[in-house]
Design an enzyme around this catalytic site. Structure first.
Site, mmCIF file in Angstrom:
data_model
loop_
_atom_site.group_PDB
_atom_site.id
_atom_site.type_symbol
_atom_site.label_atom_id
_atom_site.label_comp_id
_atom_site.label_asym_id
_atom_site.label_seq_id
_atom_site.Cartn_x
_atom_site.Cartn_y
_atom_site.Cartn_z
ATOM 1 N N GLY A 73 2.006 -18.970 3.712
ATOM 2 C CA GLY A 73 1.988 -18.196 2.468
ATOM 3 C C GLY A 73 3.096 -17.157 2.496
ATOM 4 N N CYS A 121 1.226 -12.578 9.918
ATOM 5 C CA CYS A 121 2.042 -12.364 8.717
ATOM 6 C C CYS A 121 3.503 -12.574 9.086
ATOM 7 C CB CYS A 121 1.820 -10.937 8.205
ATOM 8 S SG CYS A 121 2.782 -10.519 6.748
ATOM 9 N N HIS A 163 -4.754 -12.264 1.400
ATOM 10 C CA HIS A 163 -3.698 -11.689 2.232
ATOM 11 C C HIS A 163 -2.404 -11.554 1.420
ATOM 12 C CE1 HIS A 163 -1.249 -11.551 6.127
ATOM 13 N NE2 HIS A 163 -0.332 -11.817 5.211
ATOM 14 N N HIS A 167 0.005 -8.102 -0.508
ATOM 15 C CA HIS A 167 1.437 -7.794 -0.489
ATOM 16 C C HIS A 167 1.926 -7.295 -1.856
ATOM 17 C CE1 HIS A 167 2.780 -9.087 3.490
ATOM 18 N NE2 HIS A 167 2.138 -10.238 3.375
HETATM 19 NI NI NI Z 1 1.755 -11.465 4.996
#
Ligand code: NI
Length: 202
Positions: A73, A121, A163, A167
């Site tokens: 992602g 991440c 998640h 952002h």
């Molecule tokens: Ni991330």
């Protein structure tokens, strides 16, 4: 989100994406991904008005960069673009599965039940820590053709969407980590500063 969760992936949500790009990593990613400590990761992303070829080009470049970084992602602010655009592909090993593109996503329902699961991440490479999040969500968004859509997600997909949506408002998963000792150590071990975390009090 980084790829280590993929072993627990459920079958990926199908989308009618028309912007699929080859999933093989490139020698050089088209876009640089900002890392923890960069202010670019901490701003609010604006809603996208018109979903046009410019938006689709950005989504394609984000997908190429995500596949190159071996992620599942990526959110536009991670590449320095403060617009509400996410790309997700939990099924990166299957060339024919289209990726999911979420524009202006809004969570409409969250389950009361929560799960704890290890996250990573692409903006904090190497760091993996447990985060608590709602198990299931429903959301509304526009797809890459600007069509209004809704979807239900649970498991890894629900986690990945939450998640990535964080952002869009400048929140990183490390802000949600409750194990302060583990967080400090993981960040230090990977060359990041604890002072760049902005803890969220639950
Ligand atoms: Ni991330």
């Amino acid at each position: 989100m980084a790829r280590s969760f993929a072993q627990l992936a459920r079958s990926a949500e199908k989308s009618s994406s028309s912007i699929a790009v080859p999933k093989e990593p490139l020698e050089t990613a088209p876009l640089d991904i900002h890392t923890l400590g960069d202010d670019a990761l901490r701003g609010d992303a604006r809603r996208i008005g018109k979903v046009d070829e410019r938006v689709r080009d950005l989504a394609r470049d984000m997908l190429r960069s995500m596949y190159t970084a071996r992620g599942i992602g990526l959110a536009a602010p991670q590449v320095g673009v403060h617009q509400q655009l996410l790309v997700i592909d939990l099924d990166f090993e299957t060339p024919s599965t289209p990726p999911l593109v979420l524009i202006n996503p809004e969570i409409t329902t969250c389950s009361a039940s929560v799960d704890t699961y290890e996250e990573g991440c692409l903006s904090i490479p190497g760091v993996y820590l447990d985060v608590v999040r709602p198990t299931a969500i429903q959301l509304s968004f526009r797809d890459e053709m600007g069509r209004p859509r809704t979807m239900k997600a649970d498991g890894l997909m629900a986690r990945c969407i939450q998640h990535e949506m964080d952002h869009l408002r400048g929140v990183l998963f490390v802000d949600r980590v409750t194990d302060a000792g583990g967080l400090k150590k993981e960040l230090k071990d990977h060359g990041f500063l604890s002072t760049d975390v902005r803890p969220i009090t639950p």
